[in-house]
Design a protein around this motif. Structure first.
Motif, PDB file in Angstrom:
ATOM      1  N   ARG A  98       0.704 -21.543   2.925  1.00  0.00           N
ATOM      2  CA  ARG A  98       1.571 -20.555   3.576  1.00  0.00           C
ATOM      3  C   ARG A  98       3.039 -20.929   3.447  1.00  0.00           C
ATOM      4  NH1 ARG A  98      -1.929 -19.328   9.097  1.00  0.00           N
ATOM      5  NH2 ARG A  98      -3.850 -18.855   7.959  1.00  0.00           N
ATOM      6  N   PHE A 104       3.301 -13.856  -9.406  1.00  0.00           N
ATOM      7  CA  PHE A 104       2.422 -13.986 -10.570  1.00  0.00           C
ATOM      8  C   PHE A 104       2.900 -13.112 -11.712  1.00  0.00           C
ATOM      9  CE2 PHE A 104      -0.199 -14.938  -6.893  1.00  0.00           C
ATOM     10  CZ  PHE A 104      -0.740 -16.157  -7.267  1.00  0.00           C
ATOM     11  N   ARG A 108      -0.628  -9.429  -9.314  1.00  0.00           N
ATOM     12  CA  ARG A 108      -1.727  -9.611  -8.364  1.00  0.00           C
ATOM     13  C   ARG A 108      -1.470  -8.889  -7.040  1.00  0.00           C
ATOM     14  NH1 ARG A 108      -4.983 -15.116  -8.598  1.00  0.00           N
ATOM     15  NH2 ARG A 108      -5.043 -15.398 -10.822  1.00  0.00           N
ATOM     16  N   LEU A 110      -2.518  -5.885  -4.399  1.00  0.00           N
ATOM     17  CA  LEU A 110      -3.783  -5.231  -4.057  1.00  0.00           C
ATOM     18  C   LEU A 110      -3.578  -3.721  -4.181  1.00  0.00           C
ATOM     19  CD1 LEU A 110      -5.120  -7.378  -1.075  1.00  0.00           C
ATOM     20  CD2 LEU A 110      -5.279  -7.741  -3.549  1.00  0.00           C
ATOM     21  N   LEU A 113      -3.740  -1.172  -1.272  1.00  0.00           N
ATOM     22  CA  LEU A 113      -2.796  -1.275  -0.153  1.00  0.00           C
ATOM     23  C   LEU A 113      -1.429  -0.777  -0.617  1.00  0.00           C
ATOM     24  CD1 LEU A 113      -3.573  -4.826   1.341  1.00  0.00           C
ATOM     25  CD2 LEU A 113      -4.509  -2.608   2.014  1.00  0.00           C
ATOM     26  N   ASN A 114      -0.715  -0.074   0.277  1.00  0.00           N
ATOM     27  CA  ASN A 114       0.600   0.422  -0.116  1.00  0.00           C
ATOM     28  C   ASN A 114       1.608  -0.738  -0.150  1.00  0.00           C
ATOM     29  OD1 ASN A 114       1.553  -0.040   2.525  1.00  0.00           O
ATOM     30  ND2 ASN A 114       0.875   1.986   3.193  1.00  0.00           N
ATOM     31  N   PHE A 116       4.164  -1.521   1.626  1.00  0.00           N
ATOM     32  CA  PHE A 116       4.392  -2.178   2.916  1.00  0.00           C
ATOM     33  C   PHE A 116       3.263  -3.154   3.239  1.00  0.00           C
ATOM     34  CE2 PHE A 116       3.741  -2.532   7.450  1.00  0.00           C
ATOM     35  CZ  PHE A 116       5.015  -2.703   7.968  1.00  0.00           C
ATOM     36  N   ASP A 117       2.003  -2.687   3.091  1.00  0.00           N
ATOM     37  CA  ASP A 117       0.857  -3.540   3.433  1.00  0.00           C
ATOM     38  C   ASP A 117       0.716  -4.727   2.486  1.00  0.00           C
ATOM     39  OD1 ASP A 117      -0.064  -2.367   5.757  1.00  0.00           O
ATOM     40  OD2 ASP A 117      -1.237  -0.863   4.699  1.00  0.00           O
ATOM     41  N   LEU A 121       0.887  -8.579   3.852  1.00  0.00           N
ATOM     42  CA  LEU A 121      -0.400  -9.305   3.796  1.00  0.00           C
ATOM     43  C   LEU A 121      -0.314 -10.771   4.255  1.00  0.00           C
ATOM     44  CD1 LEU A 121      -3.384  -8.995   3.031  1.00  0.00           C
ATOM     45  CD2 LEU A 121      -2.792  -9.674   0.710  1.00  0.00           C
ATOM     46  N   PRO A 122       0.637 -11.563   3.732  1.00  0.00           N
ATOM     47  CA  PRO A 122       0.688 -12.966   4.182  1.00  0.00           C
ATOM     48  C   PRO A 122       0.953 -13.088   5.693  1.00  0.00           C
ATOM     49  CG  PRO A 122       2.013 -12.657   2.205  1.00  0.00           C
ATOM     50  CD  PRO A 122       1.641 -11.296   2.689  1.00  0.00           C
ATOM     51  N   ARG A 124      -0.062 -10.851   7.999  1.00  0.00           N
ATOM     52  CA  ARG A 124      -1.329 -10.522   8.673  1.00  0.00           C
ATOM     53  C   ARG A 124      -2.248 -11.721   8.640  1.00  0.00           C
ATOM     54  NH1 ARG A 124      -3.434  -4.835   6.334  1.00  0.00           N
ATOM     55  NH2 ARG A 124      -5.188  -5.182   7.739  1.00  0.00           N
ATOM     56  N   ILE A 125      -2.290 -12.387   7.459  1.00  0.00           N
ATOM     57  CA  ILE A 125      -3.154 -13.562   7.318  1.00  0.00           C
ATOM     58  C   ILE A 125      -2.726 -14.656   8.297  1.00  0.00           C
ATOM     59  CG2 ILE A 125      -3.676 -15.472   5.744  1.00  0.00           C
ATOM     60  CD1 ILE A 125      -3.756 -13.337   3.494  1.00  0.00           C
ATOM     61  N   VAL A 138      10.244  -4.051   6.226  1.00  0.00           N
ATOM     62  CA  VAL A 138      11.032  -2.905   5.720  1.00  0.00           C
ATOM     63  C   VAL A 138      12.372  -3.400   5.192  1.00  0.00           C
ATOM     64  CG1 VAL A 138      12.161  -0.761   6.379  1.00  0.00           C
ATOM     65  CG2 VAL A 138       9.858  -1.258   7.217  1.00  0.00           C
ATOM     66  N   ARG A 169       6.513  -9.992  -1.537  1.00  0.00           N
ATOM     67  CA  ARG A 169       5.338 -10.582  -0.897  1.00  0.00           C
ATOM     68  C   ARG A 169       5.428 -12.115  -0.900  1.00  0.00           C
ATOM     69  NH1 ARG A 169      -0.353  -9.697  -3.618  1.00  0.00           N
ATOM     70  NH2 ARG A 169       0.522 -11.255  -5.010  1.00  0.00           N
TER      71      ARG A 169
ATOM     72  N   CYS B 211      -2.353 -16.489  -0.433  1.00  0.00           N
ATOM     73  CA  CYS B 211      -1.441 -16.103   0.643  1.00  0.00           C
ATOM     74  C   CYS B 211      -1.711 -16.931   1.906  1.00  0.00           C
ATOM     75  CB  CYS B 211      -1.578 -14.618   0.966  1.00  0.00           C
ATOM     76  SG  CYS B 211      -0.893 -13.556  -0.309  1.00  0.00           S
ATOM     77  N   PHE B 217     -11.261 -16.414   7.817  1.00  0.00           N
ATOM     78  CA  PHE B 217     -10.567 -15.121   7.747  1.00  0.00           C
ATOM     79  C   PHE B 217     -11.216 -14.235   6.694  1.00  0.00           C
ATOM     80  CE2 PHE B 217      -7.384 -12.309   5.898  1.00  0.00           C
ATOM     81  CZ  PHE B 217      -6.719 -11.787   6.998  1.00  0.00           C
TER      82      PHE B 217
END
Lengths: 254, 298
Positions: A98, A104, A108, A110, A113-114, A116-117, A121-122, A124-125, A138, A169, B211, B217
Motif C-alpha cells: 500500500r 503498468f 491494468r 478494471l 469500474l468507472n 472514479f471507482d 480502489l486502493p 476501498r481496499i 475527484v 490510481r 493495490c 479481502f
C-alpha cells in the motif's frame, strides 16, 4: 493537490538516511528458467528519481516486480522500507504494497469500474469510506486532466486518458515509492511530456520514483539519473545516494 | 468540493467483481435443483413423521387382552369379568369384551365370509381403550386381571409401536443424510465454481493484490458473490418444492397427500430454511477455497 506535499515530506531524519530500496547481490528467475536478473547491487534514496532503461527483455519489468513485491528474489537480500522482503511472510506484504504505487504498461484498469471507482480502489481496499475520499479522488482526477470523465468506463477512454487514470490510481494513496513501467509507451510526444511532468511533480512531493522507459529522447531531456539494465545486469550504476531532482528539469517545457 | 452530474449509484462503490457472469446460469440451475431435492426430502420426512406419530398414538391408545376360560367359567363369561376388572383400572377409559360376531369379522379377511364354522373355538378378546394422556401400563392391567383370578395375556401393542417408531426414525435419518449429502454436493459445486472464478478473474485478483488487498479481502469478494448466488438459486429451488408440496396437499384432500404421507401446510414452511442454508454453505465453501488458493501464491 497541495495537501499531498506536506504528507509526503513528513519523514523523520532517521527514515531519510535509510535507503527506501536496497538490492544486495539480488538475482531473480521465473521457476526453473535461467536468471533474468543477476547480482544486482544498488540502493534508492528516499525522494530520488531514476529512469530505468534497457532493451526489451533486459529485465526492466522484472526489476520493478521485485520492488512492488509481485515476485521474490531467488538469491540475495532485497530490503524495501528496511524490511527483508525475501523472508517477509506473505500476509505482511499487503501493508507494504500500500506504500507503493505502480503504473503498468498495460494500465491494468478494471474495465467494469468507472474512472472514479478505479482510482478509489486502493482506498476501498485500505478500508476508507467513500464520504472521506470522494473529494480527494475527484480532485486527483482533475489534476490528471480527467475531471470531465469521472464516470467514464475505461474501454471508452483514449490511450493517454487510460495512462493518466492509471497514474491517478497509483498515487491516490500518496505512496512512498512510485514505479512506472513505460508510462509514455502508448501516448504521443506531447502527452508523454505531460505525464513526465506529472511524475516529476509527485517526486517533488516526496515520492521515490522509478520509471522504466524505452524513450531515449525523453530520458535525455529529463536530465534525471539513469539505471541501465543489460542482459539482467545493471551496467550503469545509479549514484548510491542520489540527489534530489533538479528544481527545473531541463527540456520538459513544451 | 462537491461532485455533480454522476449517476446516483456511482458513489456507493460498484461491485469490485463484475456482477453479471455468463457462466452463472448452469451454477444457478444446479444449486436450485439441489435445494429443490433437499426441500422435498424434508417435506417428505415431516409428513412421514406425522403419519408415524398418528399410528403410534392409535396404538398407544388401546390394548388387547386375550382371556383363557378357567375355573368353570365359559369363554364369554370370563371375558365379561375381565372387561369389568379392567374398566376399573386407572388410565383405562373403556374395556369391552368382544362378541363372537366381531371376532369372526376379524377372521374374515383370512378365512372368507361364511367359511367360519360355528363351533370353531375363537379366542376371547377384551379391547381396552386407554387414556391417551396417561395410559395404564401392561403391568397395571395384568395386576387387575390377577386380582380378579383370571388367566389372560395382555398385548399393549408396544411391540408394534417399536416397529412404527423404528421406521419413523429410519425415515428421519434418511432425510437428514439426504440433506447432508445435498449440502455437501452444493459445497463442492461452489468450491469448484470459486476455483474457476479465481482463475477467470486472475487479472482482477492481481490488481487487487498490487493495490494492497489482503487475502481475506479478496476471499470475501468471492464469498459474498457465491453466497448471494446460492441464496437466489436456493430460493428458486425452495419455491419449486413448496409449489409441488402445495399441489400434493391440494390434490390429496383431507389426508394430505396420502395417509402414509399426510402433508400439512406448515410442512412447506421448512422451505424457508433453504436459502439461508444454501447461502451459508456457499459462503463457507467459497471463503475456504479462495483462502487456500490465495495462500499458494507468491
Amino acid at each position: 493537490m497541495s495537501s499531498q506535499g506536506t504528507e509526503f515530506t513528513t519523514q523523520t531524519a532517521l527514515e531519510a538516511t535509510i535507503p527506501v530500496v536496497s538490492f544486495e547481490s539480488v538475482s531473480m528467475r521465473y521457476g526453473q528458467s535461467p536468471e533474468v536478473l543477476r547480482d544486482l547491487n544498488f540502493t534508492l534514496a528516499t525522494g530520488s528519481f531514476h529512469f530505468l532503461t534497457g532493451a526489451s527483455g533486459a529485465g526492466k519489468s522484472s526489476l520493478l516486480k521485485l520492488i512492488y513485491m509481485a515476485a521474490r528474489p531467488s538469491r540475495g537480500a532485497l530490503r524495501i522500507f528496511d524490511r527483508d522482503i525475501s523472508h517477509t511472510p506473505r500476509e505482511h506484504l499487503p501493508l507494504l504494497r500500500r506504500r507503493i504505487g505502480v503504473v503498468f504498461q498495460e494500465f491494468r484498469l478494471l474495465d467494469h469500474l468507472n474512472a472514479f471507482d478505479n482510482v478509489a480502489l486502493p482506498l476501498r481496499i485500505a478500508g476508507r469510506k467513500v464520504e472521506d475520499y470522494q473529494s480527494d479522488v475527484v480532485e486527483l482526477l482533475e489534476w490528471v486532466g480527467l475531471g470531465h470523465r469521472l464516470w467514464a468506463m475505461p474501454p471508452t477512454l483514449s490511450g493517454g486518458e487510460k495512462q493518466r487514470l492509471s497514474i491517478a490510481r497509483a498515487v491516490v494513496t500518496k505512496p512512498d515509492i512510485l514505479l512506472a513501467d513505460e508510462p509514455t509507451g502508448n501516448v504521443d510526444h506531447a502527452m508523454a511530456l505531460r505525464i513526465l511532468r506529472l511524475l516529476v511533480e509527485l517526486n517533488r512531493m516526496g515520492a521515490t520514483v522509478v520509471i522504466a522507459s524505452h524513450d531515449q529522447d525523453l530520458v535525455a531531456r529529463s536530465g534525471m539519473p539513469v539505471m541501465h539494465l543489460e542482459d539482467g545486469q545493471l551496467s550503469t550504476l545509479a549514484p548510491t545516494v542520489s540527489q534530489p531532482p533538479t528544481p527545473e528539469p531541463v527540456g520538459l517545457d513544451e | 468540493m462537491t461532485v455533480q452530474h454522476h449517476p446516483a449509484t456511482a458513489l456507493q462503490g460498484a461491485a469490485i467483481l463484475p456482477l453479471k457472469d455468463g457462466r452463472d446460469g448452469g451454477l444457478v440451475f444446479t444449486i436450485a435443483v439441489l435445494s429443490f431435492l433437499a426441500c422435498i426430502a424434508v417435506i417428505a420426512a415431516l409428513a412421514a413423521d406425522r403419519a408415524a406419530q398418528g399410528w403410534a398414538r392409535q396404538l398407544a391408545g388401546s390394548a388387547t387382552v386375550q382371556v383363557r376360560p378357567m375355573g368353570g367359567l365359559s369363554g364369554p363369561e370370563a371375558a365379561a369379568q375381565a372387561a369389568e376388572a379392567l374398566a376399573g383400572v386407572k388410565g383405562v377409559l373403556e374395556a369391552r369384551a368382544m362378541d363372537r360376531k366381531s371376532a369372526e369379522a376379524l377372521l374374515e379377511p383370512w378365512l372368507g365370509k361364511g367359511n367360519i364354522p360355528a363351533d370353531l373355538p375363537l379366542p376371547q378378546l377384551v379391547t381396552v381403550e386407554l387414556d391417551p394422556e396417561k395410559p395404564a401400563t401392561a403391568a397395571a392391567l395384568n395386576q387387575a386381571l390377577k386380582a380378579a383370578h383370571l388367566s389372560a395375556a395382555v398385548d399393549d401393542h408396544s411391540r408394534w409401536m417399536a416397529d412404527v417408531r423404528a421406521s419413523s426414525d429410519t425415515v428421519r435419518a434418511s432425510s437428514a443424510i439426504a440433506c447432508l449429502l445435498i449440502s455437501a454436493a452444493a459445497g463442492a459445486v461452489i468450491a469448484f465454481a470459486t476455483r474457476q472464478g479465481l482463475a477467470a478473474r486472475r487479472d482482477i485478483v492481481e490488481v487487487l493484490h498490487l493495490c494492497g488487498a489482503e487475502d481475506p479481502f479478496v476471499a470475501r469478494l468471492f464469498q459474498k458473490r457465491f453466497a448471494g448466488l446460492a441464496m437466489r438459486a436456493s430460493a428458486y429451488g425452495a419455491l419449486a418444492a413448496a409449489a409441488v408440496g402445495a399441489i400434493l396437499r391440494l390434490t390429496g384432500g383431507s389426508d394430505g397427500f396420502s395417509p402414509a404421507l399426510p402433508i400439512a401446510w406448515t410442512d412447506l414452511a421448512a422451505c424457508v430454511a433453504a436459502p439461508v442454508l444454501g447461502a451459508t454453505v456457499a459462503a463457507v465453501s467459497a471463503h475456504s477455497v479462495a483462502m487456500a488458493i490465495l495462500r499458494e501464491q507468491v
